[in-house]
Enzyme design. Sequence first.
Site, PDB file in Angstrom:
ATOM      1  N   CYS A   1       0.888  -1.150   0.066  1.00  0.00           N
ATOM      2  CA  CYS A   1       0.005   0.029  -0.007  1.00  0.00           C
ATOM      3  C   CYS A   1       0.813   1.202  -0.287  1.00  0.00           C
ATOM      4  CB  CYS A   1      -0.823   0.187   1.234  1.00  0.00           C
ATOM      5  SG  CYS A   1      -2.285  -1.239   1.236  1.00  0.00           S
TER       6      CYS A   1
ATOM      7  N   HIS B   1      16.901  -2.261  -8.169  1.00  0.00           N
ATOM      8  CA  HIS B   1      18.447  -1.901  -7.786  1.00  0.00           C
ATOM      9  C   HIS B   1      18.228  -0.583  -6.757  1.00  0.00           C
ATOM     10  CE1 HIS B   1      20.899  -4.353 -10.753  1.00  0.00           C
ATOM     11  NE2 HIS B   1      20.122  -5.179  -9.964  1.00  0.00           N
TER      12      HIS B   1
ATOM     13  N   GLU C   1      20.149   2.229  -6.712  1.00  0.00           N
ATOM     14  CA  GLU C   1      20.326   3.440  -7.250  1.00  0.00           C
ATOM     15  C   GLU C   1      19.040   3.806  -7.860  1.00  0.00           C
ATOM     16  OE1 GLU C   1      23.701   0.873  -8.505  1.00  0.00           O
ATOM     17  OE2 GLU C   1      22.068   0.578  -7.759  1.00  0.00           O
TER      18      GLU C   1
ATOM     19  N   CYS D   1      25.514  -0.916 -11.746  1.00  0.00           N
ATOM     20  CA  CYS D   1      25.793  -1.658 -12.992  1.00  0.00           C
ATOM     21  C   CYS D   1      25.550  -0.722 -14.408  1.00  0.00           C
ATOM     22  CB  CYS D   1      24.733  -2.810 -12.985  1.00  0.00           C
ATOM     23  SG  CYS D   1      22.996  -2.281 -13.185  1.00  0.00           S
TER      24      CYS D   1
END
Length: 381
Positions: free
Chosen positions: A101, A254, A256, A285
């Site tokens: 939620c 990820h 980031e 990456c």
Amino acid sequence: MKPQTRNTVVRMDPDTFFYDFYNRPILSDRNTVWLCYEVKMKTNDRSRPPLVAKILEGQVHFDPEHHAEMYFLSWFRGNLLQACKSSQITWFVSWNPCLNCVAKVAEFLAEHPNVTLTVSTARIYCYWKKDWRRALRKLCQTGARVKIMNYKEFAYCWENFVYKERKPFRYWDKFSGNYRFLRCKLQEILRHLMDPGTFTYNFTNDPSVLGRHQTYLCYEAEHLHSGTWVPLHQHRGFILNEASNNLSFPEGRHAELCLLDLISFWKLDPAQTYRVTCFISWSPCFSCAQEVAEFLHENPHVNLRIFAARIYDYRPGYEEGLLRLSWAGAPISMMKYSGFSHCWDTFVDHQGRSFKPWKGLNEHSQALSGRLQAILQIMGN
């Protein structure tokens, strides 16, 4: 599914209110979630009242469709959103929202910057579990205000949402003690400091470490004012990558990209200049580097600095990704002793203990810095 809406004419039974809003920190068999809400609106439609107050009832159910928060979002989008110039939403809830939620609320607030949300909760659901603690932190990071219901708010709900028959609100035994405990617990959760062992395990800069599958990212934001960078303490904390089994991100996300989500939620003024510094256990990456570069291009008022503990080289293209970050104006460097010490002091629950470097910290840092510079030089040519 249409929300099960109850307006303030048909109010909550007093026994129901006392049972479900009872603020004892640990309770069982409270499977109903009550959400009493108020919406204060500015609208061009004079036929609409400036204040809407109603009650929603949901279930602690595995299917988020049946959660009261989802009912509210569905109701608001269908009934008020188009007419609102701006609105202030207040929720009084018996249990705080779950992680799924919260993700939906975050999307909603990001899509509608003219909407603000305050969540006052009677209790904290499973406050000892990491996922529920993370849900509370994420809710705050989206810009919502989260607090524990105090006496005035219980009394307000009693007056406005309960069929009280002119009886005044009377708090129960241990009400004040329960409130103080929950308030301190919420402050502890939102303070969001990392366990020392977690920091050392995940941020060790030995390139040969194995089993570090999660990425931890500590971040802090600053605002440029009169030529000086001023810390924005409300925008400081740490995050980690979202697991792939999370309902909000079936493929995972990820750290980031989670940071980019947070920066968007902050609603920073495009006319001002900001700097976000992040300390990350693994360098980005290639895919994340691309998205970071695109984000910075679209948000020129945000500067980003990245300090990484280790170089993530498990997927092809990581070298190009590191160069892409440099070109995008997000300089990446390897963490040194000063960076590790700063993270320890700022993001770790160190209990007054000073940072003690692990064996080989400086040697690993120098070697990784040399490797990073070689990558950037070779790829740049």
